[in-house]
Design a protein around this motif. Structure first.
Motif, mmCIF file in Angstrom:
data_model
loop_
_atom_site.group_PDB
_atom_site.id
_atom_site.type_symbol
_atom_site.label_atom_id
_atom_site.label_comp_id
_atom_site.label_asym_id
_atom_site.label_seq_id
_atom_site.Cartn_x
_atom_site.Cartn_y
_atom_site.Cartn_z
ATOM 1 N N ILE B 80 42.406 47.742 38.024
ATOM 2 C CA ILE B 80 41.558 47.008 37.078
ATOM 3 C C ILE B 80 40.525 46.244 37.887
ATOM 4 O O ILE B 80 40.876 45.450 38.760
ATOM 5 N N VAL B 81 39.245 46.493 37.610
ATOM 6 C CA VAL B 81 38.164 45.816 38.326
ATOM 7 C C VAL B 81 37.446 44.907 37.335
ATOM 8 O O VAL B 81 37.020 45.372 36.273
ATOM 9 N N HIS B 82 37.318 43.648 37.671
ATOM 10 C CA HIS B 82 36.716 42.681 36.755
ATOM 11 C C HIS B 82 35.539 41.995 37.463
ATOM 12 O O HIS B 82 35.715 41.414 38.543
ATOM 13 N N ALA B 83 34.349 42.083 36.858
ATOM 14 C CA ALA B 83 33.160 41.463 37.453
ATOM 15 C C ALA B 83 33.242 39.945 37.329
ATOM 16 O O ALA B 83 33.576 39.424 36.256
ATOM 17 N N LEU B 84 32.964 39.226 38.435
ATOM 18 C CA LEU B 84 33.006 37.765 38.407
ATOM 19 C C LEU B 84 31.601 37.180 38.416
ATOM 20 O O LEU B 84 31.241 36.385 37.557
ATOM 21 N N THR B 85 30.825 37.571 39.422
ATOM 22 C CA THR B 85 29.446 37.097 39.541
ATOM 23 C C THR B 85 28.577 38.304 39.894
ATOM 24 O O THR B 85 29.066 39.430 39.947
ATOM 25 N N ASP B 86 27.304 38.048 40.168
ATOM 26 C CA ASP B 86 26.413 39.142 40.561
ATOM 27 C C ASP B 86 26.837 39.766 41.880
ATOM 28 O O ASP B 86 26.449 40.893 42.191
ATOM 29 N N GLU B 87 27.618 39.027 42.657
ATOM 30 C CA GLU B 87 27.957 39.522 43.988
ATOM 31 C C GLU B 87 29.428 39.866 44.176
ATOM 32 O O GLU B 87 29.775 40.626 45.070
ATOM 33 N N TYR B 88 30.293 39.304 43.344
ATOM 34 C CA TYR B 88 31.720 39.461 43.595
ATOM 35 C C TYR B 88 32.495 39.989 42.390
ATOM 36 O O TYR B 88 32.129 39.739 41.239
ATOM 37 N N PHE B 89 33.568 40.697 42.712
ATOM 38 C CA PHE B 89 34.497 41.142 41.671
ATOM 39 C C PHE B 89 35.925 40.963 42.165
ATOM 40 O O PHE B 89 36.158 40.751 43.362
ATOM 41 N N VAL B 90 36.871 41.028 41.243
ATOM 42 C CA VAL B 90 38.281 40.981 41.619
ATOM 43 C C VAL B 90 38.926 42.278 41.132
ATOM 44 O O VAL B 90 38.588 42.789 40.061
ATOM 45 N N ALA B 91 39.798 42.857 41.962
ATOM 46 C CA ALA B 91 40.492 44.089 41.593
ATOM 47 C C ALA B 91 41.995 43.868 41.662
ATOM 48 O O ALA B 91 42.500 43.289 42.625
ATOM 49 N N LEU B 92 42.682 44.296 40.614
ATOM 50 C CA LEU B 92 44.139 44.182 40.553
ATOM 51 C C LEU B 92 44.708 45.594 40.443
ATOM 52 O O LEU B 92 44.261 46.389 39.622
ATOM 53 N N THR B 93 45.687 45.894 41.294
ATOM 54 C CA THR B 93 46.293 47.224 41.291
ATOM 55 C C THR B 93 47.736 47.141 40.798
ATOM 56 O O THR B 93 48.464 46.231 41.179
ATOM 57 N N LEU B 94 48.094 48.064 39.925
ATOM 58 C CA LEU B 94 49.448 48.102 39.359
ATOM 59 C C LEU B 94 50.051 49.488 39.572
ATOM 60 O O LEU B 94 49.341 50.484 39.610
ATOM 61 N N GLU B 95 51.375 49.523 39.669
ATOM 62 C CA GLU B 95 52.080 50.805 39.632
ATOM 63 C C GLU B 95 51.853 51.436 38.272
ATOM 64 O O GLU B 95 51.626 50.720 37.288
ATOM 65 N N ARG B 96 52.020 52.762 38.194
ATOM 66 C CA ARG B 96 51.800 53.430 36.912
ATOM 67 C C ARG B 96 52.834 53.040 35.848
ATOM 68 O O ARG B 96 52.571 53.145 34.653
ATOM 69 N N ASP B 97 54.004 52.571 36.276
ATOM 70 C CA ASP B 97 54.953 52.109 35.263
ATOM 71 C C ASP B 97 54.802 50.604 35.010
ATOM 72 O O ASP B 97 55.632 49.988 34.358
#
Lengths: 119, 119
Positions: B80-97
């Protein structure tokens, strides 16, 4: 027959604005795209086909397994891209006040019929 | 302080495997990446940063509004990639289950704190 399936997805999804069955080369097999004012949905699909191709390549290189679905949320739209075969994908576009969960369900429900029709 | 927020997302999300706060140039500000065997999560984040940059550019060109979130589902992972500002984003990775809905909720819940900390 493709168009019937695509239309069913768009009509059944609250906020549905269009669906395209497309190759990763950006060429559409069929589509159901009622007019959406200033947004050219065919162009949206073509542009995203490049990105989906890139994501697919990346997923394979990184060993995270083959790509199954990409959901893109912008200020105005949701775009759900669902991989069908090595060559084709289906994309469903919804308004931002549409139901993303229902859209994802519908694309999953209709994918086997699209795969069947592709053979 | 970034790491605390990132860790909270990963720990609270069922199936959470890692989170990265990153610039669109692929350089991470901070991360919480417990070891995940044969998948190099930092590399995953760097590769996806390019794709997210491309999606962002496309969304703006097409007039579909600025990019807010991208969800990628592969055979092995959710990203999951979530835009924060014009320059930065945060990405969260999960197992498929893991729980994608909870992951999306957590990234949305913690984003204001990350934005605040970025200023």
């Amino acid at each position: 027959m493709f168009k019937e399936i695509l239309k069913k997805m768009v009509v059944d999804a609250p906020g549905g604005v269009g669906a395209v069955l497309m190759g990763y080369d950006g060429i559409a097999i069929d589509q159901y795209l009622p007019d959406m004012g200033d947004i050219d949905l065919q162009l949206v699909a073509i542009e995203y086909s490049n990105i989906v191709k890139e994501i697919r390549r990346t997923a394979e290189i990184l060993g995270t397994g083959s790509l199954q679905e990409v959901t893109i949320k912008t200020e105005r739209l949701y775009v759900i891209v669902h991989a069908l075969t090595d060559e084709y994908f289906v994309a469903l576009t919804l308004e931002r006040d549409g139901n993303l969960g229902k859209g994802r369900y519908l694309i999953m429900r209709e994918s086997p019929a699209l795969c069947q029709a592709l053979i």
